[in-house]
Design a protein around this motif. Structure first.
Motif, mmCIF file in Angstrom:
data_model
loop_
_atom_site.group_PDB
_atom_site.id
_atom_site.type_symbol
_atom_site.label_atom_id
_atom_site.label_comp_id
_atom_site.label_asym_id
_atom_site.label_seq_id
_atom_site.Cartn_x
_atom_site.Cartn_y
_atom_site.Cartn_z
ATOM 1 N N GLU A 137 0.820 -1.205 0.000
ATOM 2 C CA GLU A 137 0.000 0.000 0.000
ATOM 3 C C GLU A 137 0.856 1.258 0.000
ATOM 4 O O GLU A 137 0.491 2.270 -0.592
ATOM 5 C CB GLU A 137 -0.984 -0.022 1.170
ATOM 6 N N GLN A 138 2.021 1.218 0.637
ATOM 7 C CA GLN A 138 2.926 2.373 0.612
ATOM 8 C C GLN A 138 3.357 2.672 -0.818
ATOM 9 O O GLN A 138 3.380 3.819 -1.244
ATOM 10 C CB GLN A 138 4.144 2.124 1.499
ATOM 11 N N VAL A 139 3.694 1.629 -1.570
ATOM 12 C CA VAL A 139 4.118 1.820 -2.965
ATOM 13 C C VAL A 139 2.989 2.426 -3.784
ATOM 14 O O VAL A 139 3.184 3.419 -4.496
ATOM 15 C CB VAL A 139 4.578 0.485 -3.591
ATOM 16 N N ILE A 140 1.800 1.849 -3.679
ATOM 17 C CA ILE A 140 0.666 2.345 -4.472
ATOM 18 C C ILE A 140 0.353 3.787 -4.097
ATOM 19 O O ILE A 140 0.133 4.631 -4.966
ATOM 20 C CB ILE A 140 -0.571 1.446 -4.287
ATOM 21 N N LEU A 141 0.354 4.078 -2.796
ATOM 22 C CA LEU A 141 0.070 5.443 -2.350
ATOM 23 C C LEU A 141 1.142 6.413 -2.855
ATOM 24 O O LEU A 141 0.818 7.512 -3.329
ATOM 25 C CB LEU A 141 -0.054 5.506 -0.831
ATOM 26 N N ASN A 142 2.422 6.024 -2.793
ATOM 27 C CA ASN A 142 3.496 6.885 -3.320
ATOM 28 C C ASN A 142 3.259 7.206 -4.788
ATOM 29 O O ASN A 142 3.408 8.356 -5.222
ATOM 30 C CB ASN A 142 4.868 6.215 -3.166
ATOM 31 N N LEU A 143 2.885 6.198 -5.566
ATOM 32 C CA LEU A 143 2.650 6.412 -6.995
ATOM 33 C C LEU A 143 1.448 7.323 -7.220
ATOM 34 O O LEU A 143 1.479 8.208 -8.086
ATOM 35 C CB LEU A 143 2.458 5.072 -7.708
ATOM 36 N N CYS A 144 0.406 7.124 -6.425
ATOM 37 C CA CYS A 144 -0.784 7.969 -6.556
ATOM 38 C C CYS A 144 -0.494 9.412 -6.152
ATOM 39 O O CYS A 144 -0.975 10.347 -6.798
ATOM 40 C CB CYS A 144 -1.940 7.397 -5.731
ATOM 41 N N ASN A 169 2.417 10.955 -6.331
ATOM 42 C CA ASN A 169 3.204 11.556 -7.418
ATOM 43 C C ASN A 169 2.308 11.910 -8.598
ATOM 44 O O ASN A 169 2.476 12.973 -9.219
ATOM 45 C CB ASN A 169 4.320 10.615 -7.861
ATOM 46 N N ALA A 170 1.364 11.029 -8.923
ATOM 47 C CA ALA A 170 0.444 11.296 -10.029
ATOM 48 C C ALA A 170 -0.417 12.515 -9.733
ATOM 49 O O ALA A 170 -0.599 13.382 -10.596
ATOM 50 C CB ALA A 170 -0.436 10.063 -10.275
ATOM 51 N N LEU A 172 9.827 7.582 -4.777
ATOM 52 C CA LEU A 172 9.966 6.612 -5.867
ATOM 53 C C LEU A 172 11.140 5.660 -5.631
ATOM 54 O O LEU A 172 11.063 4.487 -5.990
ATOM 55 C CB LEU A 172 10.111 7.320 -7.212
ATOM 56 N N ALA A 173 12.206 6.153 -5.020
ATOM 57 C CA ALA A 173 13.346 5.279 -4.722
ATOM 58 C C ALA A 173 12.932 4.195 -3.731
ATOM 59 O O ALA A 173 13.285 3.023 -3.892
ATOM 60 C CB ALA A 173 14.507 6.099 -4.165
ATOM 61 N N ILE A 174 12.168 4.573 -2.724
ATOM 62 C CA ILE A 174 11.689 3.603 -1.745
ATOM 63 C C ILE A 174 10.713 2.634 -2.400
ATOM 64 O O ILE A 174 10.776 1.426 -2.165
ATOM 65 C CB ILE A 174 11.062 4.325 -0.538
ATOM 66 N N SER A 175 9.830 3.145 -3.237
ATOM 67 C CA SER A 175 8.884 2.283 -3.946
ATOM 68 C C SER A 175 9.626 1.258 -4.792
ATOM 69 O O SER A 175 9.283 0.065 -4.802
ATOM 70 C CB SER A 175 7.952 3.117 -4.825
ATOM 71 N N TYR A 176 10.647 1.712 -5.489
ATOM 72 C CA TYR A 176 11.456 0.823 -6.316
ATOM 73 C C TYR A 176 12.107 -0.266 -5.457
ATOM 74 O O TYR A 176 12.076 -1.453 -5.801
ATOM 75 C CB TYR A 176 12.528 1.646 -7.044
ATOM 76 N N GLY A 177 12.673 0.119 -4.322
ATOM 77 C CA GLY A 177 13.308 -0.838 -3.424
ATOM 78 C C GLY A 177 12.320 -1.857 -2.879
ATOM 79 O O GLY A 177 12.618 -3.055 -2.796
#
Length: 185
Positions: free
Chosen positions: A74-81, A83-84, A166-171
């Motif tokens: 959920e952290q990754v999805i939220l980060n992407l949202c 940024n969008a 995004l770096a954290i999401s990538y990791g």
């Protein structure tokens, strides 16, 4: 005293983010339905994004199951949202029209020659869960595309971006055995 408590909380968050970035944070993999995670994120987005951002979260009728740590997913999805949403609001500048559509689409993709050509790592499994986050924002300059997953790289100089999202999401995605890609047009 309150200032000290808040500073400690922020420091703790940054340390957790850096541990995640360096892959020293433990993850616990459990079966997770991507649809459930997306419903949780949709609720957060409805309550926190500008009303000029139309949310188009699409859900599939079948479970889209992955082995993941639900908090990190959920952290990754939220980060992407986030940024969008920024690409459709704050990144447009003072004279740009604010808003647009944020579309989030889960699906299951079968590993085929096209997917293998795009992501050679997909050979490890016959199928993959995919979550596409699509926005109608300003886009990413070509010269920045190759760097967006680098720690501390940000195009949000005036908006206070840390360059860690995004770096954290990538990791996190790598730690889960997945992959992430971006396109801008």
């Amino acid at each position: 005293l309150n200032l000290g408590v808040e500073a400690s909380k922020k420091s703790s968050l940054i340390i957790r983010q850096l541990l995640t970035l360096s892959r020293r944070q433990e993850i616990t993999l459990v079966p997770v339905d991507v649809n459930t995670s997306l419903r949780n994120i949709l609720s957060i987005c409805r309550n926190s994004f500008a009303k000029s951002v139309d949310l188009d979260f699409r859900f599939v009728d079948i479970p889209v199951m992955v082995m993941a740590d639900p908090v990190y997913l959920e952290q990754v999805i939220l980060n992407l949202c986030i940024n969008a949403a920024h690409a459709m609001t704050t990144m447009r500048g003072a004279d740009g029209a604010r808003g647009g559509t944020l579309t989030v689409v889960p699906d299951i993709v079968i590993t085929d020659s096209d997917l293998l050509a795009e992501e050679p790592e997909t050979a490890r499994a016959a199928s993959w869960a995919r979550i596409r986050v699509i926005d109608s924002g300003v886009g990413i300059p070509e010269e920045s595309l190759a760097r967006i997953f680098e720690p501390f790289f940000t195009t949000k100089k005036d908006e206070g971006g840390s360059g860690l999202g995004l770096a954290i999401s990538y990791g996190i995605i790598q730690q889960h055995g997945g992959f992430i890609s971006v396109s801008s047009g």
